[in-house]
Design a protein around this motif. Structure first.
Motif: not given
Length: 288
Positions: A116-122, A166-167
């Motif tokens: 699980l990764r952070l893709e974007e913070q808005i 990456p994983l």
């Protein structure tokens, strides 16, 4: 389904989930004929299955996914808003909550849900992506579950692993070591996950994320540390727990005629309840 029918279903759903009317409407699929808690892609189903393993393993009895320490998020006052292709956790302090989900630090100093990764913070919305499945989720303070586009894009914590990481081998091994689970078992545990915050509008039952009783009923609990264990293999899974909720509340959430998992059946057994769904069984075994 007419617009008015869909709106009625969304309103009914919100009475169970605590979602805003906007968020509930996003989760009611056109033509579904239900409040839509379980209508999702196979990728979403897998992500929710993994979240259930992470959030419901804690303490002395935990199975090893408790090592992800995802269980800490249950202490937050959450609203869970499932959609067909997305899952949102709504809470007042999303930054604090999301840190229980995403690995941080160099070399994964604090390990969380594998992949699980952070893709974007808005602003105060953290959009996440699970690399192995491609499924997305968010943790947000926005009751609509939609990011506030006027609140900026600055990432508050740059230690969180992003989608460009990456994983790694440890994560691959962790996911590979999980027991097999067919579609029905995944759906049953995913159904459990999206009902962790469910509450009967008539105040007959509530789940309370296994942390407290939202209805403030007087209940006697075992003294000592809270423990939970969710584990199994193939078509049979078992959940043991020492805290809230009472088993009857959990059975009601899974089998409610409006908000339950369609097709799920409950049978009282000597040590608790058995919930069946297609060929899958979830044994509910409270320790009181």
């Amino acid at each position: 389904m007419s617009h008015s029918s869909r709106r009625s279903l969304a309103s009914l759903r919100a009475r169970y989930t605590g979602e805003s009317s906007c968020a509930a409407a996003l989760g009611v699929a056109r033509g579904a004929g239900s409040i839509g808690l379980d209508h999702c892609t196979s990728a979403q189903r897998r992500l929710r299955f993994l979240l259930a393993l992470g959030m419901l393993n804690e303490g002395l009895w935990q199975a090893w996914p408790g090592e992800w320490a995802v269980h800490g998020i249950v202490r937050y006052e959450l609203v869970i808003a499932p959609q067909n292709e997305h899952l949102a956790f709504v809470c007042a302090t999303p930054y604090n909550a999301v840190r229980w989900l995403v690995t941080t630090g160099p070399e994964g100093t604090v390990r969380r849900l594998p992949g699980l990764r952070l893709e974007e913070q808005i602003g105060d919305t953290y959009r996440l992506r699970h690399l192995p499945t491609g499924a997305t989720m968010s943790v947000t303070a926005q009751s609509s579950t939609r990011p506030d586009s006027d609140s900026g894009h600055e990432v508050r914590d740059r230690r969180m692993w992003r989608t460009d990481t990456p994983l790694n081998d440890a994560e691959r091994d962790s996911l590979a070591d999980l027991p097999s689970a067919g579609p029905a078992s995944e759906a049953l545990l995913a159904g459990l996950l999206v009902r962790l915050c469910l509450q009967d509008p008539g105040r007959a039952w509530a789940v309370g994320t296994f942390f407290d009783d939202p209805l403030n009923r007087e209940k006697a609990l075992l003294p000592g540390a809270v423990s939970r264990r969710l584990w199994g293999n193939g078509t049979r899974w078992e959940l043991e727990w020492s805290s809230y909720p009472d088993e009857e509340d959990l059975v009601s959430a899974l089998t409610d005629p409006v908000a339950g998992l369609s097709g799920a059946k409950a049978a009282k057994v000597r040590r608790g309840w058995d919930i069946t769904f297609d060929d899958a069984l979830l044994a509910l075994r409270p320790r009181r």
